[in-house]
Design a protein around this motif. Structure first.
Motif, PDB file in Angstrom:
ATOM      1  N   ALA A   1      -5.082   6.264   7.101  1.00 24.01           N
ATOM      2  CA  ALA A   1      -6.081   5.210   7.111  1.00 24.01           C
ATOM      3  C   ALA A   1      -5.644   3.918   7.244  1.00 24.01           C
ATOM      4  O   ALA A   1      -6.254   3.093   7.390  1.00 24.01           O
ATOM      5  N   VAL A   2      -4.217   3.842   7.347  1.00 26.17           N
ATOM      6  CA  VAL A   2      -3.528   2.646   7.352  1.00 26.17           C
ATOM      7  C   VAL A   2      -2.808   2.236   8.677  1.00 26.17           C
ATOM      8  O   VAL A   2      -2.349   2.963   9.144  1.00 26.17           O
ATOM      9  N   PRO A   3      -3.455   1.290   9.610  1.00 25.69           N
ATOM     10  CA  PRO A   3      -3.034   1.123  10.894  1.00 25.69           C
ATOM     11  C   PRO A   3      -1.491   1.124  11.052  1.00 25.69           C
ATOM     12  O   PRO A   3      -0.927   1.767  12.058  1.00 25.69           O
TER      13      PRO A   3
ATOM     14  N   LYS B   1       3.287   5.476  -7.043  1.00 27.19           N
ATOM     15  CA  LYS B   1       2.405   4.434  -6.536  1.00 27.19           C
ATOM     16  C   LYS B   1       0.882   4.594  -6.790  1.00 27.19           C
ATOM     17  O   LYS B   1       0.166   3.724  -6.525  1.00 27.19           O
ATOM     18  N   ARG B   2       0.684   5.688  -7.529  1.00 27.45           N
ATOM     19  CA  ARG B   2      -0.692   6.015  -7.911  1.00 27.45           C
ATOM     20  C   ARG B   2      -0.988   5.756  -9.653  1.00 27.45           C
ATOM     21  O   ARG B   2      -2.080   5.913 -10.184  1.00 27.45           O
TER      22      ARG B   2
ATOM     23  N   ALA C   1       6.670  -4.295   1.713  1.00 23.13           N
ATOM     24  CA  ALA C   1       5.250  -3.758   1.404  1.00 23.13           C
ATOM     25  C   ALA C   1       4.281  -4.921   1.415  1.00 23.13           C
ATOM     26  O   ALA C   1       3.020  -4.515   1.486  1.00 23.13           O
ATOM     27  N   ARG C   2       4.740  -6.145   1.636  1.00 23.29           N
ATOM     28  CA  ARG C   2       3.573  -7.052   1.552  1.00 23.29           C
ATOM     29  C   ARG C   2       2.777  -7.249   2.883  1.00 23.29           C
ATOM     30  O   ARG C   2       1.629  -7.492   2.677  1.00 23.29           O
ATOM     31  N   GLN C   3       3.266  -6.457   3.982  1.00 23.54           N
ATOM     32  CA  GLN C   3       2.576  -6.367   5.092  1.00 23.54           C
ATOM     33  C   GLN C   3       1.361  -5.400   4.795  1.00 23.54           C
ATOM     34  O   GLN C   3      -0.025  -5.397   5.615  1.00 23.54           O
TER      35      GLN C   3
ATOM     36  N   GLU D   1      -4.344  -3.233   2.606  1.00 22.56           N
ATOM     37  CA  GLU D   1      -4.847  -1.831   2.692  1.00 22.56           C
ATOM     38  C   GLU D   1      -4.491  -0.812   1.108  1.00 22.56           C
ATOM     39  O   GLU D   1      -5.115  -0.349   0.801  1.00 22.56           O
ATOM     40  N   ASP D   2      -3.261  -1.352   0.704  1.00 25.04           N
ATOM     41  CA  ASP D   2      -2.884  -0.826  -0.655  1.00 25.04           C
ATOM     42  C   ASP D   2      -3.852  -1.006  -1.702  1.00 25.04           C
ATOM     43  O   ASP D   2      -4.460  -0.104  -2.262  1.00 25.04           O
ATOM     44  N   ALA D   3      -4.445  -2.237  -1.663  1.00 24.86           N
ATOM     45  CA  ALA D   3      -5.574  -2.753  -2.777  1.00 24.86           C
ATOM     46  C   ALA D   3      -6.887  -1.918  -2.354  1.00 24.86           C
ATOM     47  O   ALA D   3      -7.498  -1.278  -3.335  1.00 24.86           O
ATOM     48  N   LYS D   4      -6.943  -1.775  -0.999  1.00 24.40           N
ATOM     49  CA  LYS D   4      -8.320  -1.069  -0.671  1.00 24.40           C
ATOM     50  C   LYS D   4      -8.175   0.463  -1.172  1.00 24.40           C
ATOM     51  O   LYS D   4      -9.383   1.080  -1.620  1.00 24.40           O
ATOM     52  N   TYR D   5      -7.245   1.256  -0.775  1.00 27.13           N
ATOM     53  CA  TYR D   5      -7.033   2.746  -1.120  1.00 27.13           C
ATOM     54  C   TYR D   5      -6.275   3.051  -2.462  1.00 27.13           C
ATOM     55  O   TYR D   5      -6.171   4.158  -2.640  1.00 27.13           O
TER      56      TYR D   5
END
Length: 317
Positions: free
Chosen positions: A101-103, A160-161, A213-215, A219-223
Motif C-alpha cells: 500500500a506504500v508507494p 512496529k505494531r 523512516a522519516r520518508q 504512510e506509517d501513520a495512515k496504516y
C-alpha cells in the motif's frame, strides 16, 4: 487483479529506471536477490561495523595479532551479509500487505507479487542455515550468544505494531555483534567495555533508522505502523542530535574502559563530525534526502573502526 497488475507494472518501471547489477541475473532469480537486498550495501555495513569495532577492540585489549583481527572481520562481514538478507526476508514477510500500500515499498518482490510467501519462506531456510553454520565457526560461548539473538530478529517486525519505539528494538538485535565480536576473539565478554559499546551502537540505530523512516511518516501513520519518526515529529533534528551525542559518548567510554589511545578517539571524533554534518544537511521533508542517510551513516561506523584499527596497528608494532 487490476491492482496487482498496476503494482507489478510500477515494479517493472522502477527497475527499468533504477537498474543494478542484480539485473544481470536471469529474471527468475532477480526477485529473490532484490528481496534479500543484496544490491544495497547499506544494511550489511550498518550490521557489520559494530562487529568490527568489537573484534578490533578485543584484539587490542589482548594484544592479538592483526591477522587474527582480519580473520574475524572477514567472517563477520560474511555473516552480516547473510543475516541482513535473512532479516530483510523476515521483515518483508511480516509487512507484505503494508508494503503493497506504500508507494516506496510497493515494488518490493513480496509486495508486488514477484515472490510468493511460500517462495520467500523456502528462500529463507538456506540463509538461516548458512548463518548458523557461520556462527558454528566461532567458539561455543559465541555460538550460544549468537543464537540467543535470533528471537529478537524474528520479533522485531511485529514491534512496529506494538510500540512507538521499534527502532530501539531494532537497535538491540541489529548490534548484537558489539557483544559477539569480542566473544569470538577471547571466548568471553568484558561487560563493562562492551555493554556501553552495545548500547551506544543501539542508539546509533535509532539515529539512522529514524532518519531513514522519516520518508514514510505519513504512510506509517495512515496504516498504523508505529515509529520514532512519528513521535519525534517536528523536533526530529534536535532529538536525533541528542541521541548522536549519546552514541559518541558511550562509544568513547567503551574505548576508555578498553584502554585505547589517541587514534581510537580521533576515529570517534571523525565519526562525530560526520554525524553532525549529516544531521545538519538532511532535509527531513525530502524523501530522497532521508533515503540517502542510511548509506551515509555507514561512514560513522567506518571512522570508529578505523580509529580502533589504527590503535591496534600502533600497539602491535
Amino acid at each position: 487483479m487490476e491492482v496487482k497488475s498496476t503494482v507489478v507494472k510500477q515494479h517493472s518501471q522502477h527497475l527499468s529506471s533504477d537498474r543494478t547489477w542484480v539485473d544481470l541475473f536471469p529474471s527468475k532469480i532477480r526477485p529473490y536477490l532484490y528481496l534479500a537486498r543484496v544490491h544495497n550495501p547499506a544494511g550489511t555495513l550498518l550490521l557489520f561495523y559494530p562487529c568490527a569495532w568489537s573484534v578490533t577492540m578485543a584484539c587490542y585489549a589482548h594484544s592479538a595479532p592483526v591477522s587474527t583481527m582480519w580473520t574475524y572481520v572477514g567472517l563477520f562481514l560474511a555473516a552480516a551479509q547473510v543475516f541482513h538478507s535473512a532479516g530483510c526476508v523476515i521483515n518483508d514477510m511480516w509487512d507484505k500487505d503494508v508494503d503493497a500500500a506504500v508507494p516506496r515499498t510497493s515494488t518490493r518482490p513480496l509486495a508486488s507479487g514477484d515472490v510468493s510467501m511460500f517462495g520467500a519462506f523456502v528462500f529463507l531456510i538456506p540463509q538461516l542455515a548458512l548463518g548458523v553454520w557461520l556462527l558454528m565457526q566461532l567458539n561455543e560461548y559465541s555460538l550460544r550468544l549468537g543464537l540467543s539473538s535470533l528471537g529478537l530478529v524474528v520479533l522485531y517486525p511485529a514491534m512496529k505494531r506494538v510500540t512507538n519505539w521499534p527502532q530501539a528494538v531494532l537497535g538491540l538485535c541489529f548490534n548484537w555483534g558489539a557483544l559477539l565480536g569480542a566473544a569470538s576473539v577471547v571466548g568471553a565478554v568484558d561487560w563493562h567495555v562492551y555493554v556501553p559499546l552495545y548500547i551506544g551502537a543501539a542508539n546509533w540505530t535509532i539515529v539512522y533508522d529514524t532518519s531513514y523512516a522519516r520518508q514514510d511518516r505519513d504512510e506509517d501513520a495512515k496504516y498504523g505502523v508505529r515509529s520514532t519518526t512519528i513521535i519525534f515529529g517536528d523536533q526530529i533534528r534536535p532529538i536525533l542530535a541528542i541521541f548522536s551525542a549519546v552514541v559518541c559518548s558511550l562509544v568513547s567510554y567503551a574505548g576508555y574502559c578498553n584502554g585505547h589511545g589517541w587514534p581510537f578517539f580521533c576515529g570517534v571524533a571523525m565519526g562525530a563530525l560526520h554525524l553532525a554534518r549529516l544531521l545538519a544537511r538532511t532535509d527531513f521533508e525530502n524523501k530522497e534526502s532521508c533515503d540517502a542517510t542510511l548509506l551515509s551513516n555507514a561512514w560513522f561506523g567506518f571512522w570508529v573502526w578505523a580509529g580502533a584499527f589504527a590503535d591496534l596497528l600502533l600497539k602491535t608494532q
